[in-house]
Design an enzyme around this catalytic site. Sequence first.
Site, short mmCIF file in Angstrom:
data_model
loop_
_atom_site.label_atom_id
_atom_site.label_comp_id
_atom_site.label_asym_id
_atom_site.label_seq_id
_atom_site.Cartn_x
_atom_site.Cartn_y
_atom_site.Cartn_z
N SER A 1 -2.49 -8.16 3.20
CA SER A 1 -3.03 -7.98 4.56
C SER A 1 -3.39 -9.33 5.17
CB SER A 1 -4.27 -7.07 4.52
OG SER A 1 -3.93 -5.84 3.92
N HIS B 1 0.84 -1.21 0.00
CA HIS B 1 0.00 0.00 0.00
C HIS B 1 0.88 1.25 0.00
CE1 HIS B 1 -2.64 -3.01 2.21
NE2 HIS B 1 -3.45 -2.64 1.24
P1 AMP Z 1 -6.40 -4.12 -0.31
O1 AMP Z 1 -6.23 -3.26 0.90
O2 AMP Z 1 -5.89 -5.51 -0.13
O3 AMP Z 1 -7.77 -4.04 -0.91
O4 AMP Z 1 -5.44 -3.50 -1.41
C1 AMP Z 1 -5.50 -2.14 -1.74
C2 AMP Z 1 -4.61 -1.92 -2.93
O5 AMP Z 1 -3.27 -2.27 -2.59
C3 AMP Z 1 -5.01 -2.76 -4.15
O6 AMP Z 1 -4.89 -1.97 -5.32
C4 AMP Z 1 -3.98 -3.86 -4.11
O7 AMP Z 1 -3.72 -4.41 -5.39
C5 AMP Z 1 -2.77 -3.13 -3.59
N1 AMP Z 1 -1.81 -4.09 -3.03
C6 AMP Z 1 -2.06 -5.05 -2.12
N2 AMP Z 1 -0.95 -5.79 -1.91
C7 AMP Z 1 0.01 -5.29 -2.72
C8 AMP Z 1 1.38 -5.63 -2.98
N3 AMP Z 1 1.98 -6.66 -2.37
N4 AMP Z 1 2.04 -4.89 -3.88
C9 AMP Z 1 1.43 -3.86 -4.54
N5 AMP Z 1 0.17 -3.49 -4.33
C10 AMP Z 1 -0.54 -4.19 -3.44
#
Ligand code: AMP
Length: 280
Positions: free
Chosen positions: A186, A37
Amino acid sequence: MEILHTAAELRAWSRRQRISGKTVGLVPTMGALHAGHASLIRAARESTAAVSVSIFVNPTQFAPNEDFSRYPRTFDVDCALAEAEGASVIFAPSVEEMYPAGAATFVEVAGIGDRLDGKSRPGHFRGVATVVAKLFIASEADRAFFGQKDAAQVAVLRRMTADLRLATEIVVCPIVRDHDGLALSSRNVYLSPAERTRALALSRAIRKGESLVVAGERSAEILIASAREILAAEPEVRVDYIELVNWATLEPAETAAPGTLLALAAWVGTTRLIDNAVFA
Ligand code: AMP
């Protein structure tokens, strides 16, 4: 750093930025922020003048048997991280704010929304597309930043943005990994130490696919079989899907041409993890 709770407050903030000549960025998240993030917030900071980070665990993208209620919630730490990375504002709405009583409007991306994770998790991308449309409309952002980690989600949102002629440009950022290759998520906090070691099979399978392609292999069948073999060798890792697809349509591809996506999802114990590579 201000914390906003309503769509009207976010819109008013965004319009104030615009009036003062600033471009507006949006980083949608479900909180439990990690370095993946953080990389999105930094990318937003580098390309837009005022950055909003939304933190909202979106109930409509979880099926009843999924982890909505136990999804990690670390709001205070998230705010500190977002501020340190240069966020201007946090948007942290309640469920009632995003889904007012009687809410009956949903965004469904037919076809694409039922592939990959959309196939394994029926209704998931309907929830994602709906909440992201609401965030784009409220934030009036010039650009929104997403991780390639959720590659199928990117395909769904690109289609939605094009179809609805939304004004927000989608920017995709690379997958951030731990030192040993595990894609940050997460949900990694759910893994026991033994499961975390087993989970490395996912990134190993993806890396093997990438190295086969670099060596000249293009056949979907061979790339998928190689990934399947690596995952099968790991006890207590259960494959959900391994597919080579066109990244725009999520339809199966026979060869690893430029723009194809090798994507996989697997259960490690009770935790479902995903990983992928896009071929150039
Ligand atoms: P989430 O909080 O899991 O819904 O993710 C929010 C954003 O963070 C989404 O666009 C995910 O693709 C991105 N994201 C989550 N994990 C990663 C990671 N390891 N590398 C890059 N972006 C990520």
